[in-house]
Design an enzyme around this catalytic site. Structure first.
Site, PDB file in Angstrom:
ATOM      1  N   HIS A 246      15.356 -36.784   5.584  1.00 20.55           N
ATOM      2  CA  HIS A 246      15.481 -35.365   5.210  1.00 20.55           C
ATOM      3  C   HIS A 246      16.549 -34.747   6.125  1.00 20.55           C
ATOM      4  CE1 HIS A 246      14.429 -31.517   3.688  1.00 20.55           C
ATOM      5  NE2 HIS A 246      13.196 -31.367   4.151  1.00 20.55           N
ATOM      6  N   HIS A 297      20.274 -38.562  -3.160  1.00 18.54           N
ATOM      7  CA  HIS A 297      19.399 -37.392  -3.204  1.00 18.54           C
ATOM      8  C   HIS A 297      18.380 -37.590  -4.300  1.00 18.54           C
ATOM      9  CE1 HIS A 297      18.116 -33.206  -3.217  1.00 18.54           C
ATOM     10  NE2 HIS A 297      18.719 -33.111  -2.046  1.00 18.54           N
ATOM     11  N   ASP A 351      24.050 -33.177   4.088  1.00 16.14           N
ATOM     12  CA  ASP A 351      24.117 -33.633   5.477  1.00 16.14           C
ATOM     13  C   ASP A 351      25.419 -34.358   5.807  1.00 16.14           C
ATOM     14  OD1 ASP A 351      21.653 -32.668   6.409  1.00 16.14           O
ATOM     15  OD2 ASP A 351      20.627 -34.232   5.292  1.00 16.14           O
TER      16      ASP A 351
HETATM   17  N1  CMC Z   1      22.586 -45.644   0.877  1.00 13.95           N
HETATM   18  C1  CMC Z   1      22.453 -46.759   0.162  1.00 13.95           C
HETATM   19  N2  CMC Z   1      21.677 -46.852  -0.932  1.00 13.95           N
HETATM   20  C2  CMC Z   1      21.000 -45.762  -1.322  1.00 13.95           C
HETATM   21  C3  CMC Z   1      21.102 -44.565  -0.620  1.00 13.95           C
HETATM   22  C4  CMC Z   1      21.936 -44.527   0.520  1.00 13.95           C
HETATM   23  N3  CMC Z   1      22.061 -43.419   1.249  1.00 13.95           N
HETATM   24  N4  CMC Z   1      20.310 -43.647  -1.214  1.00 13.95           N
HETATM   25  C5  CMC Z   1      19.747 -44.246  -2.248  1.00 13.95           C
HETATM   26  N5  CMC Z   1      20.149 -45.530  -2.336  1.00 13.95           N
HETATM   27  C6  CMC Z   1      19.770 -46.501  -3.352  1.00 13.95           C
HETATM   28  C7  CMC Z   1      18.481 -47.211  -2.983  1.00 13.95           C
HETATM   29  O1  CMC Z   1      18.710 -48.383  -2.249  1.00 13.95           O
HETATM   30  C8  CMC Z   1      17.917 -47.488  -4.336  1.00 13.95           C
HETATM   31  O2  CMC Z   1      18.585 -48.609  -4.872  1.00 13.95           O
HETATM   32  P1  CMC Z   1      17.859 -49.667  -5.848  1.00 13.95           P
HETATM   33  O3  CMC Z   1      17.550 -48.892  -7.103  1.00 13.95           O
HETATM   34  O4  CMC Z   1      18.868 -50.735  -6.011  1.00 13.95           O
HETATM   35  O5  CMC Z   1      16.612 -50.099  -5.129  1.00 13.95           O
HETATM   36  C9  CMC Z   1      18.325 -46.291  -5.192  1.00 13.95           C
HETATM   37  O6  CMC Z   1      19.495 -45.793  -4.556  1.00 13.95           O
HETATM   38  C10 CMC Z   1      17.289 -45.182  -5.246  1.00 13.95           C
HETATM   39  O7  CMC Z   1      16.946 -44.825  -3.915  1.00 13.95           O
HETATM   40  P2  CMC Z   1      15.557 -44.211  -3.480  1.00 13.95           P
HETATM   41  O8  CMC Z   1      15.388 -44.393  -2.017  1.00 13.95           O
HETATM   42  O9  CMC Z   1      14.472 -44.707  -4.372  1.00 13.95           O
HETATM   43  O10 CMC Z   1      15.781 -42.683  -3.838  1.00 13.95           O
HETATM   44  P3  CMC Z   1      14.870 -41.492  -3.374  1.00 13.95           P
HETATM   45  O11 CMC Z   1      15.022 -40.429  -4.363  1.00 13.95           O
HETATM   46  O12 CMC Z   1      13.480 -41.943  -3.067  1.00 13.95           O
HETATM   47  O13 CMC Z   1      15.521 -41.102  -1.959  1.00 13.95           O
HETATM   48  C11 CMC Z   1      16.891 -40.216  -0.294  1.00 13.95           C
HETATM   49  C12 CMC Z   1      16.379 -40.064  -1.746  1.00 13.95           C
HETATM   50  C13 CMC Z   1      17.619 -38.949   0.089  1.00 13.95           C
HETATM   51  C14 CMC Z   1      15.694 -40.393   0.650  1.00 13.95           C
HETATM   52  C15 CMC Z   1      17.813 -41.453  -0.203  1.00 13.95           C
HETATM   53  O14 CMC Z   1      18.928 -41.258  -1.039  1.00 13.95           O
HETATM   54  C16 CMC Z   1      18.273 -41.744   1.224  1.00 13.95           C
HETATM   55  O15 CMC Z   1      17.571 -42.427   1.967  1.00 13.95           O
HETATM   56  N6  CMC Z   1      19.463 -41.210   1.635  1.00 13.95           N
HETATM   57  C17 CMC Z   1      19.927 -41.340   3.014  1.00 13.95           C
HETATM   58  C18 CMC Z   1      19.273 -40.293   3.898  1.00 13.95           C
HETATM   59  C19 CMC Z   1      19.835 -38.919   3.637  1.00 13.95           C
HETATM   60  O16 CMC Z   1      21.037 -38.715   3.561  1.00 13.95           O
HETATM   61  N7  CMC Z   1      18.929 -37.909   3.536  1.00 13.95           N
HETATM   62  C20 CMC Z   1      19.304 -36.517   3.321  1.00 13.95           C
HETATM   63  C21 CMC Z   1      18.840 -36.026   1.995  1.00 13.95           C
HETATM   64  S1  CMC Z   1      19.612 -34.503   1.457  1.00 13.95           S
HETATM   65  C22 CMC Z   1      19.285 -33.291   2.611  1.00 13.95           C
HETATM   66  C23 CMC Z   1      17.851 -33.001   2.815  1.00 13.95           C
HETATM   67  O17 CMC Z   1      17.112 -32.737   1.922  1.00 13.95           O
HETATM   68  O18 CMC Z   1      17.460 -33.028   3.976  1.00 13.95           O
END
Ligand code: CMC
Length: 414
Positions: A246, A297, A351
Site C-alpha cells: 500500500h 493496482h 507511488d
Molecule cells: N510487479 C510485478 N508483477 C506484478 C506487479 C508488480 N508491481 N503487480 C502485479 N503484478 C502481477 C502479479 O504477479 C500477478 O501476475 P500473475 O497473474 O501472472 O500471477 C498479476 O500482476 C496480478 O497481481 P496481484 O498481486 O494479484 O494484484 P492485486 O490486485 O492483488 O495487487 C498490488 C495489487 C498493488 C498489491 C500489486 O500490484 C503490487 O504488489 N504492486 C507493487 C506494490 C505497490 O506498488 N503498491 C502500491 C499500490 S498503489 C498506492 C496505494 O494504494 O498505496
C-alpha cells in the site's frame, strides 16, 4: 473474481418467540482480497480503473492538482462542494488553529527512540493524542469533525518534531501564517520553503488526499463502524498504510532506485545500463512474489492518473534542480514495464513518481510514507464521517476450510 457460495445448510426462515418470521440473510459471496466487492457508499472520490479516471466530488484530479490547494481540497471532500472565498478563509483559519500540539506532547515525542521508524512513531503518537482529548469517544458528527481537523492539523508537527529529535535538533513551533504545506516544511527544516517547493508539496498533498475504498480507508471505516472513535480509526489506518503493498511502496520505489545505483557502482557501470537486466530479473521471479514496486493496482488497469501528473511534475522539479538522473531511471523502468507487462494492465501507480518527487523536494526516504499519511488523514476522516452518518457494523463472514466433527484427542494420545 466473486463466487456465490451455497451456505452449508440452507437456513429456513426462523420463527421468533413472538411468532415473527426473520428474513433470510443474503447468500454469502466470496472474493479473495474482496476484489470487486462494493462495501460502502461514498460521495468523495470516484475511480474508473479502466479509463484511468479519478475525481474528487466529480472534479478531475488533474484540475484540482493544477488549480486547487490542499486546504480547499479537504473542504471539498468534507463538504461535497468547493468553498466560497470566505468559507475557505474560515476553514483555513480553523485548521491553522489546530497546528499546535497539546501541552507536554513534544516532550512525549522526544522520548521516542531516535532509531524508531517514523511510521511506527506516527501511529503511536496519533493514538496518544486521544489521551489529551477530554472527550475522545464523542462520535456525533460536529464533534467527530472537530477531532478530524485537530488530528489533521497536528500531524505535521508530530512528524517534524520527531525528525528533528532524531537529528538532535530542537523543536520548531508551527506558524499559523503559513499554509499546511509550507508550515510542515518550515517545522521540518527550520526555514521557510521556497514557493516552488511549497507548491510541489501542496500538489502531492492534493493527489494523496482520497482514493475510494483502499485498504487503509477500509480499515478506518471498519474500525469506526463499531462506534469506536476517530483516533482509533485513524491509528488503524496508519498501520494499514505503512505496508509495502500500500503506501509503503513509495519508500520501496526509492530503495529500488538506490539498489540499482549501488549495483551499477559495484559493476563499474552506469545505472541506465543495468536497468533492463535488473527489471527482467525481478519479472522472472514474479512467481516467487518478486514485485516492481510502484507498479500495478487493484483498481487501475491503465496508468494511474496521479502517476501521469506526478511524472510531469517530477520531471519539472528534476529539471529545475538540475538532477534528472532519478527521473530518467524511472522513465526507463516505466518503458520496460510497459513493453513487458503493459498488456496485463500493470502500469505505474501513484507511488512510482511520488518517490522521485519527494526525493527532489529533499525529503528523507523514511518520511515518504508519513507524507502519504499526512495527506490521507483527510480522506480517512472524511470516510469516518460518512460511515458515522448512517452507520452499519462491518461484519463479513469467512469461508471455513477446516475439518468438521474432529475428535478431541486426550493429551497423552496425541
Ligand atoms: N510487479 C510485478 N508483477 C506484478 C506487479 C508488480 N508491481 N503487480 C502485479 N503484478 C502481477 C502479479 O504477479 C500477478 O501476475 P500473475 O497473474 O501472472 O500471477 C498479476 O500482476 C496480478 O497481481 P496481484 O498481486 O494479484 O494484484 P492485486 O490486485 O492483488 O495487487 C498490488 C495489487 C498493488 C498489491 C500489486 O500490484 C503490487 O504488489 N504492486 C507493487 C506494490 C505497490 O506498488 N503498491 C502500491 C499500490 S498503489 C498506492 C496505494 O494504494 O498505496
Amino acid at each position: 473474481m466473486s463466487t456465490t457460495m451455497t451456505p452449508p445448510s440452507s437456513p429456513s426462515p426462523t420463527s421468533s418467540p413472538a411468532g415473527a418470521v426473520a428474513a433470510n440473510p443474503p447468500a454469502p459471496t466470496w472474493s479473495k482480497g474482496l476484489e470487486g466487492i462494493i462495501a460502502a457508499e461514498t460521495k468523495m472520490s470516484f475511480i474508473d480503473g479502466a479509463k484511468g479516471i479519478l475525481e474528487y466530488v466529480g472534479i478531475p484530479i488533474d484540475d484540482l492538482a493544477r488549480n486547487s490547494s490542499f486546504e480547499e481540497t479537504v473542504y471539498l471532500l468534507w463538504n461535497g462542494r468547493l468553498p466560497k472565498r470566505a468559507e475557505l478563509e474560515a476553514f483555513t483559519q480553523e485548521l491553522r488553529g489546530n497546528y499546535e500540539l497539546p501541552a507536554g506532547f513534544v516532550d512525549r515525542i522526544q522520548t521516542c527512540p531516535k532509531a524508531a521508524a517514523p511510521m511506527h512513531m506516527l501511529r503511536t503518537m496519533v493514538s496518544s493524542l486521544s489521551m489529551y482529548d477530554a472527550n475522545p469517544d464523542a462520535n456525533d458528527i460536529p464533534t467527530a469533525r472537530k477531532k478530524a481537523l485537530a488530528i489533521l492539523g497536528q500531524t505535521p508537527a508530530i512528524i517534524a518534531a520527531f525528525d528533528r529529535h532524531r537529528r538532535g535538533l530542537p523543536f520548531v513551533a508551527p506558524r499559523k501564517d503559513l499554509s499546511f504545506a509550507a508550515n510542515f516544511l518550515y517545522m521540518l527544516n527550520g526555514k521557510e520553503p521556497t514557493e516552488a517547493v511549497t507548491r510541489a508539496f501542496d500538489v502531492c498533498m492534493i493527489l494523496h488526499a482520497d482514493h475510494g475504498l483502499n485498504n487503509s480507508t477500509f480499515t478506518a471505516r471498519v474500525i469506526i463502524s463499531t462506534l469506536s472513535d476517530m483516533y482509533s480509526a485513524i491509528t488503524g489506518a496508519i498501520g494499514s498504510l505503512r505496508g509495502p503493498l500500500h503506501g509503503g511502496a513509495n519508500e520501496e520505489v526509492m530503495e529500488m532506485l538506490n539498489e540499482i545505483e549501488q549495483l551499477a557502482k559495484s559493476q563499474n557501470k552506469a545505472p541506465m545500463d543495468i536497468i533492463e537486466p535488473f527489471i527482467m530479473d525481478r519479472l522472472a521471479r514474479r512467481n516467487e512474489g518478486a514485485r516492481i514496486m510502484g507498479f500495478g493496482h487493484r483498481v487501475y488497469k491503465t496508468i494511474d492518473p496521479r502517476a501521469t501528473f506526478l511524472k510531469t511534475f517530477s520531471k519539472q522539479i528534476a529539471t529545475d534542480t538540475g538532477n534528472l538522473k532519478l527521473y530518467e531511471m524511472s522513465s526507463r523502468i516505466e518503458d520496460i514495464m510497459k513493453r513487458e507487462v503493459g498488456a496485463k494492465g500493470i502500469y505505474p501507480n501513484v507511488d512510482f513518481y511520488s518517490a522521485t518527487t519527494y526525493h527532489s523536494i529533499g525529503l528523507k526516504l523514511d518520511l515518504f510514507t508519513p507524507m502519504f499519511a499526512m495527506s490521507r488523514i483527510s480522506g480517512w476522516a472524511g470516510h469516518v464521517l460518512e460511515q458515522l452518518d448512517g452507520n452499519r457494523l462491518f461484519r463479513p463472514t469467512t469461508k471455513y476450510v477446516g475439518p468438521h466433527d474432529a475428535p478431541y484427542v486426550p493429551m497423552d494420545k496425541r
